[in-house]
Scaffold this motif. Structure first.
Motif, PDB file in Angstrom:
ATOM      1  N   GLY A 317       0.830  -1.208   0.000  1.00  0.00           N
ATOM      2  CA  GLY A 317       0.000   0.000   0.000  1.00  0.00           C
ATOM      3  C   GLY A 317       0.859   1.250   0.000  1.00  0.00           C
ATOM      4  N   ARG A 318       0.217   2.352   0.240  1.00  0.00           N
ATOM      5  CA  ARG A 318       0.885   3.660   0.162  1.00  0.00           C
ATOM      6  C   ARG A 318       1.677   3.925   1.447  1.00  0.00           C
ATOM      7  NH1 ARG A 318       0.409   7.078  -4.285  1.00  0.00           N
ATOM      8  NH2 ARG A 318       1.926   8.692  -3.825  1.00  0.00           N
ATOM      9  N   LEU A 319       2.914   4.331   1.274  1.00  0.00           N
ATOM     10  CA  LEU A 319       3.804   4.636   2.405  1.00  0.00           C
ATOM     11  C   LEU A 319       4.080   6.131   2.435  1.00  0.00           C
ATOM     12  CD1 LEU A 319       5.955   3.940   4.622  1.00  0.00           C
ATOM     13  CD2 LEU A 319       7.571   3.580   2.717  1.00  0.00           C
ATOM     14  N   HIS A 320       4.028   6.702   3.623  1.00  0.00           N
ATOM     15  CA  HIS A 320       4.361   8.112   3.809  1.00  0.00           C
ATOM     16  C   HIS A 320       5.358   8.222   4.959  1.00  0.00           C
ATOM     17  CE1 HIS A 320       2.776  12.448   4.853  1.00  0.00           C
ATOM     18  NE2 HIS A 320       4.030  12.442   4.455  1.00  0.00           N
ATOM     19  N   VAL A 321       6.513   8.813   4.679  1.00  0.00           N
ATOM     20  CA  VAL A 321       7.488   9.091   5.733  1.00  0.00           C
ATOM     21  C   VAL A 321       7.624  10.603   5.828  1.00  0.00           C
ATOM     22  CG1 VAL A 321       9.831   8.730   6.567  1.00  0.00           C
ATOM     23  CG2 VAL A 321       8.693   6.923   5.246  1.00  0.00           C
ATOM     24  N   SER A 322       7.321  11.124   6.999  1.00  0.00           N
ATOM     25  CA  SER A 322       7.262  12.579   7.171  1.00  0.00           C
ATOM     26  C   SER A 322       8.227  13.014   8.270  1.00  0.00           C
ATOM     27  CB  SER A 322       5.825  12.978   7.542  1.00  0.00           C
ATOM     28  OG  SER A 322       5.702  14.375   7.577  1.00  0.00           O
ATOM     29  N   GLY A 323       8.967  14.057   7.985  1.00  0.00           N
ATOM     30  CA  GLY A 323       9.955  14.525   8.963  1.00  0.00           C
ATOM     31  C   GLY A 323       9.331  15.112  10.216  1.00  0.00           C
ATOM     32  N   CYS A 324       8.090  15.570  10.097  1.00  0.00           N
ATOM     33  CA  CYS A 324       7.365  16.067  11.272  1.00  0.00           C
ATOM     34  C   CYS A 324       5.866  15.931  10.990  1.00  0.00           C
ATOM     35  CB  CYS A 324       7.750  17.513  11.594  1.00  0.00           C
ATOM     36  SG  CYS A 324       6.984  18.745  10.538  1.00  0.00           S
ATOM     37  N   ALA A 325       5.048  16.348  11.947  1.00  0.00           N
ATOM     38  CA  ALA A 325       3.594  16.125  11.842  1.00  0.00           C
ATOM     39  C   ALA A 325       2.924  16.990  10.785  1.00  0.00           C
ATOM     40  CB  ALA A 325       2.951  16.372  13.203  1.00  0.00           C
ATOM     41  N   LYS A 326       3.671  17.907  10.197  1.00  0.00           N
ATOM     42  CA  LYS A 326       3.070  18.791   9.202  1.00  0.00           C
ATOM     43  C   LYS A 326       2.637  18.037   7.944  1.00  0.00           C
ATOM     44  CE  LYS A 326       4.235  23.406   9.047  1.00  0.00           C
ATOM     45  NZ  LYS A 326       5.300  24.397   8.943  1.00  0.00           N
ATOM     46  N   GLY A 327       3.364  16.999   7.593  1.00  0.00           N
ATOM     47  CA  GLY A 327       2.951  16.158   6.468  1.00  0.00           C
ATOM     48  C   GLY A 327       2.973  16.857   5.117  1.00  0.00           C
ATOM     49  N   CYS A 328       4.025  17.617   4.841  1.00  0.00           N
ATOM     50  CA  CYS A 328       4.094  18.380   3.580  1.00  0.00           C
ATOM     51  C   CYS A 328       3.983  17.490   2.336  1.00  0.00           C
ATOM     52  CB  CYS A 328       5.414  19.144   3.479  1.00  0.00           C
ATOM     53  SG  CYS A 328       5.599  20.437   4.693  1.00  0.00           S
ATOM     54  N   ALA A 329       4.503  16.267   2.397  1.00  0.00           N
ATOM     55  CA  ALA A 329       4.552  15.438   1.186  1.00  0.00           C
ATOM     56  C   ALA A 329       3.199  14.839   0.840  1.00  0.00           C
ATOM     57  CB  ALA A 329       5.589  14.322   1.355  1.00  0.00           C
ATOM     58  N   ARG A 330       2.310  14.741   1.812  1.00  0.00           N
ATOM     59  CA  ARG A 330       1.000  14.139   1.536  1.00  0.00           C
ATOM     60  C   ARG A 330       0.007  14.567   2.621  1.00  0.00           C
ATOM     61  NH1 ARG A 330      -1.544  10.109  -1.367  1.00  0.00           N
ATOM     62  NH2 ARG A 330      -3.063   8.866  -0.228  1.00  0.00           N
ATOM     63  N   ALA A 331      -1.110  15.157   2.176  1.00  0.00           N
ATOM     64  CA  ALA A 331      -2.112  15.630   3.139  1.00  0.00           C
ATOM     65  C   ALA A 331      -3.121  14.535   3.479  1.00  0.00           C
ATOM     66  CB  ALA A 331      -2.842  16.840   2.565  1.00  0.00           C
TER      67      ALA A 331
END
Ligand code: SF4
Length: 374
Positions: A317-331
């Motif tokens: 499935g879809r993976l999201h790795v975010s440097g902080c809780a802001k989630g800039c790469a995927r909302a």
């Protein structure tokens, strides 16, 4: 920095947005196409005036990163000279057009987009997030891409105007499509749509002439990495390119690239590959979102992209790795979401980056071990 766009507003080349690594300067190629000279020029400009990184956006645009305030005026001048940015900032603002990337010269998509661009000065001032979509191939290919007002093919084979959140659209006579888009955007503005911000949030009753009647045709599959009747489709991991990759493609004789909203470039002409781009439709990195992370972003507390490459083959499935809780790469939520917090990793499923963690405070090894690594 008062001349620069505020967060939440759509930046463009005339109103760049401030990001952690400098200004973001958005380029909206005409018909989504960048010819060979523009590819070369854009690659040189991104290195000379920015940090050499270029994002592919979900609206089929490009975004040059790491531009300093001092470098911005010269970059803007260069982009205007390359005909990648309009010399008139108002006209540039109005060019929020997403075009089916596999258009052919003279087909309906090309014809309608050219008609609309020729009348772009008649478009009213719209909120920055409002987008127009021209998707007039045999069946819609841009159904999942963002857009408020779209021209697309109906189940009857005719063209319709369909508004965001509406399941059906209104038939439009051949040759009237651009006029219909101008008319509906004027209605949007006149009925208070600017305050709503997007068509989906605009509660005004639809005008009689735009009463929905016909369903769109079933969507056709989007283009996939590999060969394509127009040339080759190449995927950019994490939706980002190094500028030299564009220059390399131009040097390999690619006549033009078309930018899609799916982190894919459609290179026109002979089959072409590049080591920094994927030609494999099954490449897991195409389903991975990861922001810059540490150390590039000052708000990040973890490294992201190396970790995402290690995790990608281990998760489905879809993976999201975010440097902080802001989630800039995927909302939106992802199947597996890793979020940095105080230098540790929080893990959640079917969640956004700011959602509560199922496993909190993991180090990288503990996180990887949850997915079966030693
Ligand atoms: S999500 Fe956080 S760490 Fe990642 S780029 Fe955005 S602000 Fe930086």
């Amino acid at each position: 920095m008062s001349g620069f766009a505020v967060r939440g507003w759509c930046p463009d080349a005339w109103r760049p947005m401030v990001a952690g690594d400098g200004l973001l300067v958005r380029v909206k190629p005409r018909l989504g196409r960048i010819d060979q000279a523009q590819m070369q020029g854009l690659a040189e400009a991104a290195v000379a005036h920015g940090n050499g990184l270029i994002d592919l956006t979900s609206r089929g645009n490009l975004q040059l990163r790491g531009v300093s305030e001092a470098a911005w005026p010269a970059l803007l001048e260069r982009l205007i000279a390359l005909e990648l940015v309009d010399a008139d900032p108002v006209r540039e603002l109005r060019r929020t057009l997403l075009v089916a990337p596999d258009w052919a010269p003279g087909d309906d998509t090309h014809r309608i987009a050219c008609d609309l661009l020729a009348r772009i000065d008649e478009l009213p001032a719209l909120p920055g997030k409002v987008g127009l979509v021209i998707d007039a191939g045999d069946a819609p290919i841009l159904s999942g891409a963002p857009g408020d007002f779209r021209i697309e093919r109906s189940i009857a084979g005719t063209l319709i105007l369909r508004l965001e959140e509406q399941a059906t659209g209104t038939p439009i006579a051949t040759g009237d499509e651009a006029a219909a888009l101008l008319r509906i955007t004027r209605w949007f503005v006149e009925t208070g749509g600017v305050a709503a911000g997007r068509m989906a949030r605009h509660a005004a009753p639809l005008p009689d002439w735009a009463a929905c009647q016909i369903a769109p045709a079933a969507p056709r599959p989007r283009v996939q990495p590999g060969t394509h009747p127009l040339g080759s489709v190449l995927g950019a991991p994490f939706g980002q390119l190094r500028a030299d990759v564009l220059g390399d493609l131009a040097g390999q004789g690619v006549a033009a690239v078309r930018v899609t909203p799916w982190r894919l470039l459609l290179a026109e002409g002979a089959a072409v590959t590049h080591p920094a781009l994927t030609s494999d439709a099954a490449d897991r990195l195409l389903d991975v979102d990861a922001c810059f992370g540490a150390p590039a972003c000052p708000q990040a507390s973890i490294e992201t992209r190396r970790l995402a490459r290690r995790l990608a083959p281990l998760v489905s499935g879809r993976l999201h790795v975010s440097g902080c809780a802001k989630g800039c790469a995927r909302a939106q939520p992802s199947d597996v979401t890793v979020t940095g917090r105080a230098g540790r990793h929080d893990l959640a499923f079917n969640a956004r980056a700011d959602a509560p963690a199922l496993h909190a405070g993991l180090d990288a090894d503990a996180l990887l071990s949850l997915f079966g690594t030693d």
